[in-house]
Design an enzyme around this catalytic site. Structure first.
Site, PDB file in Angstrom:
ATOM      1  N   GLN A 136       0.776  -1.169  -0.023  1.00  0.00           N
ATOM      2  CA  GLN A 136       0.127   0.049   0.071  1.00  0.00           C
ATOM      3  C   GLN A 136       0.881   1.313   0.095  1.00  0.00           C
ATOM      4  O   GLN A 136       0.527   2.140  -0.809  1.00  0.00           O
ATOM      5  CB  GLN A 136      -0.927   0.051   1.204  1.00  0.00           C
ATOM      6  CG  GLN A 136      -2.052   1.159   1.144  1.00  0.00           C
ATOM      7  CD  GLN A 136      -3.061   1.090   2.286  1.00  0.00           C
ATOM      8  OE1 GLN A 136      -3.151   0.058   2.961  1.00  0.00           O
ATOM      9  NE2 GLN A 136      -3.659   2.029   2.601  1.00  0.00           N
ATOM     10  N   ASP A 137       1.778   1.534   0.848  1.00  0.00           N
ATOM     11  CA  ASP A 137       2.555   2.628   1.342  1.00  0.00           C
ATOM     12  C   ASP A 137       3.775   2.390   1.295  1.00  0.00           C
ATOM     13  O   ASP A 137       4.100   1.324   2.196  1.00  0.00           O
ATOM     14  CB  ASP A 137       1.776   3.405   2.394  1.00  0.00           C
ATOM     15  CG  ASP A 137       2.223   4.833   2.245  1.00  0.00           C
ATOM     16  OD1 ASP A 137       2.176   5.460   1.332  1.00  0.00           O
ATOM     17  OD2 ASP A 137       2.479   5.404   3.417  1.00  0.00           O
ATOM     18  N   TYR A 139       7.473   2.238   3.263  1.00  0.00           N
ATOM     19  CA  TYR A 139       7.931   2.575   4.731  1.00  0.00           C
ATOM     20  C   TYR A 139       8.664   3.908   4.866  1.00  0.00           C
ATOM     21  O   TYR A 139       8.994   4.369   3.907  1.00  0.00           O
ATOM     22  CB  TYR A 139       8.989   1.512   5.105  1.00  0.00           C
ATOM     23  CG  TYR A 139       8.739  -0.040   5.056  1.00  0.00           C
ATOM     24  CD1 TYR A 139       7.433  -0.478   5.999  1.00  0.00           C
ATOM     25  CD2 TYR A 139       9.602  -0.884   4.324  1.00  0.00           C
ATOM     26  CE1 TYR A 139       7.433  -1.818   5.863  1.00  0.00           C
ATOM     27  CE2 TYR A 139       9.024  -2.277   4.458  1.00  0.00           C
ATOM     28  CZ  TYR A 139       7.897  -2.799   5.211  1.00  0.00           C
ATOM     29  OH  TYR A 139       7.670  -4.059   5.214  1.00  0.00           O
ATOM     30  N   HIS A 140       8.242   4.543   6.053  1.00  0.00           N
ATOM     31  CA  HIS A 140       8.512   5.783   6.024  1.00  0.00           C
ATOM     32  C   HIS A 140       9.652   6.197   7.245  1.00  0.00           C
ATOM     33  O   HIS A 140       9.891   7.252   7.524  1.00  0.00           O
ATOM     34  CB  HIS A 140       7.434   6.502   6.447  1.00  0.00           C
ATOM     35  CG  HIS A 140       6.676   6.161   7.771  1.00  0.00           C
ATOM     36  ND1 HIS A 140       6.936   6.521   9.016  1.00  0.00           N
ATOM     37  CD2 HIS A 140       5.396   5.297   7.947  1.00  0.00           C
ATOM     38  CE1 HIS A 140       6.048   5.888   9.880  1.00  0.00           C
ATOM     39  NE2 HIS A 140       5.291   5.201   9.067  1.00  0.00           N
ATOM     40  N   SER A 161       5.176  -6.921   9.541  1.00  0.00           N
ATOM     41  CA  SER A 161       4.604  -7.647   8.430  1.00  0.00           C
ATOM     42  C   SER A 161       5.272  -8.717   7.521  1.00  0.00           C
ATOM     43  O   SER A 161       5.248  -9.701   7.394  1.00  0.00           O
ATOM     44  CB  SER A 161       3.863  -6.738   7.440  1.00  0.00           C
ATOM     45  OG  SER A 161       2.738  -6.081   7.917  1.00  0.00           O
ATOM     46  N   ASN A 196       3.898  -1.180  -4.645  1.00  0.00           N
ATOM     47  CA  ASN A 196       3.137  -0.516  -3.531  1.00  0.00           C
ATOM     48  C   ASN A 196       2.279   0.251  -4.490  1.00  0.00           C
ATOM     49  O   ASN A 196       2.551   0.669  -5.360  1.00  0.00           O
ATOM     50  CB  ASN A 196       4.100   0.421  -2.774  1.00  0.00           C
ATOM     51  CG  ASN A 196       4.510  -0.127  -1.542  1.00  0.00           C
ATOM     52  OD1 ASN A 196       3.802  -0.904  -0.788  1.00  0.00           O
ATOM     53  ND2 ASN A 196       5.677   0.201  -1.450  1.00  0.00           N
ATOM     54  N   SER A 239      -8.182  -6.100   2.274  1.00  0.00           N
ATOM     55  CA  SER A 239      -8.995  -5.355   1.368  1.00  0.00           C
ATOM     56  C   SER A 239      -8.559  -4.301   0.541  1.00  0.00           C
ATOM     57  O   SER A 239      -9.065  -4.336  -0.383  1.00  0.00           O
ATOM     58  CB  SER A 239     -10.232  -4.765   2.467  1.00  0.00           C
ATOM     59  OG  SER A 239      -9.553  -3.996   3.305  1.00  0.00           O
ATOM     60  N   HIS A 260      -4.193  -9.396   5.308  1.00  0.00           N
ATOM     61  CA  HIS A 260      -2.851  -8.821   5.324  1.00  0.00           C
ATOM     62  C   HIS A 260      -2.075  -9.517   6.462  1.00  0.00           C
ATOM     63  O   HIS A 260      -2.342  -9.938   7.458  1.00  0.00           O
ATOM     64  CB  HIS A 260      -2.757  -7.221   5.689  1.00  0.00           C
ATOM     65  CG  HIS A 260      -1.677  -6.533   5.386  1.00  0.00           C
ATOM     66  ND1 HIS A 260      -0.709  -6.035   6.219  1.00  0.00           N
ATOM     67  CD2 HIS A 260      -1.322  -5.588   4.345  1.00  0.00           C
ATOM     68  CE1 HIS A 260       0.291  -5.332   5.613  1.00  0.00           C
ATOM     69  NE2 HIS A 260      -0.034  -5.333   4.519  1.00  0.00           N
ATOM     70  N   SER A 262       0.053  -8.135   8.418  1.00  0.00           N
ATOM     71  CA  SER A 262       0.231  -7.340   9.586  1.00  0.00           C
ATOM     72  C   SER A 262      -0.198  -8.027  10.788  1.00  0.00           C
ATOM     73  O   SER A 262      -0.937  -8.875  10.937  1.00  0.00           O
ATOM     74  CB  SER A 262      -0.678  -5.944   9.598  1.00  0.00           C
ATOM     75  OG  SER A 262      -0.985  -5.372  10.791  1.00  0.00           O
ATOM     76  N   ARG A 268      -5.709 -14.278  11.525  1.00  0.00           N
ATOM     77  CA  ARG A 268      -7.026 -14.548  10.908  1.00  0.00           C
ATOM     78  C   ARG A 268      -7.172 -15.054   9.429  1.00  0.00           C
ATOM     79  O   ARG A 268      -8.169 -15.001   8.876  1.00  0.00           O
ATOM     80  CB  ARG A 268      -7.771 -12.986  10.880  1.00  0.00           C
ATOM     81  CG  ARG A 268      -7.936 -12.467  12.264  1.00  0.00           C
ATOM     82  CD  ARG A 268      -9.262 -11.380  12.391  1.00  0.00           C
ATOM     83  NE  ARG A 268      -9.050 -10.521  11.254  1.00  0.00           N
ATOM     84  CZ  ARG A 268      -8.340  -9.338  11.500  1.00  0.00           C
ATOM     85  NH1 ARG A 268      -8.171  -8.882  12.773  1.00  0.00           N
ATOM     86  NH2 ARG A 268      -8.617  -8.414  10.508  1.00  0.00           N
TER      87      ARG A 268
END
Length: 297
Positions: A136-137, A139-140, A161, A196, A239, A260, A262, A268
């Site tokens: 998605q994004d 790493y910062h 993750s 990403n 999602s 994901h 994470s 799950r």
């Protein structure tokens, strides 16, 4: 090679040693923005002729910026991807994205570094893509992002993750042993596209470049893969990735879905999903060499 050749204002890294006023390449976008702001405020003193001139100047400035960005992009984007995605680089949204990223690099630290934004295009040519993993994004944190989703440079601790991905691999792939680093280049060079949805981010500010245009660009990447390639495995975790991959033709490609990795969701359904072995089984059944997931030197 990535990082060689002239880099346009789109990718120009922030320099702390030079005052902003010396960055002449970016003066056009800043003036353009100021003009747009006045127009947006509904300045009633402008005549129709003045408004027309402003719009014409704006159009010419955007065309000039597009030309500069394309020149710089060609030195950074892998040749197969540059050819496939060339139409995107001249579209208004991408020109505005170029302007935004250039302005951000003038003000703050942006990750990944300018010459690593398109690492994924250089490590994995479009005609060699076998597996796609969507993130998605970026790493910062410092030295983390380097243009491959979920991957970090050597010397940087693997994020949670990625640790969970390693745990699943230990249970799914015979002989896999968790490496002491998080650099996934060894997968990318075998045909795993680590993409990403958003390709840049402000330091220490997650999702700060969300909804600026990257999503449109990476949607185009997925559409291009979907139409130009066959029998690619798409791993859609969570999602967000599943929504982004909704356009994938399941008759041409193999789609694997789960939650994901994470720590908030891995228990799950990510653990035990066996996506890595399933991907290899699909590749072998279609005459393709499987991915050596243990190859992370």
């Amino acid at each position: 090679m990535i990082g060689q050749g002239k880099i346009s204002s789109f990718f120009k890294p922030t320099s702390q040693k030079r005052p902003i006023s010396t960055e002449k390449e970016n003066t056009t976008p800043k003036k353009l923005k100021a003009t747009d702001d006045k127009a947006d405020q509904g300045n009633v003193s402008l005549s129709p002729e003045q408004k027309q001139r402003i719009e014409e100047n704006r159009r010419k400035a955007l065309e000039k910026l597009s030309s500069k960005s394309s020149d710089g992009l060609q030195s950074l984007v892998g040749p197969t991807w540059y050819k496939a995605l060339a139409p995107e680089f001249s579209k208004p949204y991408f020109i505005q994205l170029s302007q935004f990223v250039a302005a951000e690099r003038e003000k703050v630290t942006v990750y990944p570094p300018a010459d690593e934004v398109f690492t994924w295009t250089n490590t994995c040519p479009i005609n060699q893509v076998k597996v796609v993993i969507l993130g998605q994004d970026p790493y910062h944190g410092v030295r983390q992002a380097h243009g491959l989703c979920f991957s970090v440079k050597k010397g940087v601790a693997p994020p949670p993750s990625l640790v969970n991905m390693y745990k699943e691999l230990e249970n799914d792939i015979e002989g896999f042993k968790r490496p002491d680093h998080g650099n996934l280049t060894g997968w990318a060079t075998q045909g795993v596209l680590l993409l990403n949805a958003v390709l840049t981010v402000r330091a220490h500010n997650a999702n700060s470049h969300k909804d600026k245009g990257w999503e449109k660009f990476t949607d185009a990447v997925i559409r291009t893969l979907n139409t130009s390639q066959t029998n690619v495995v798409f791993m859609l975790w969570g999602s967000y990735a599943q929504k982004k991959g909704a356009c994938i033709d399941k008759k041409k490609h193999h789609v694997l879905k789960t939650v994901h990795p994470s720590p908030l969701s891995a228990h799950r359904g990510f653990f035990g999903c066996k996506h890595f072995s399933q991907a290899n089984e699909f590749l072998k059944s279609n005459g393709k060499k499987p991915i050596d997931w243990t190859h992370l030197p």
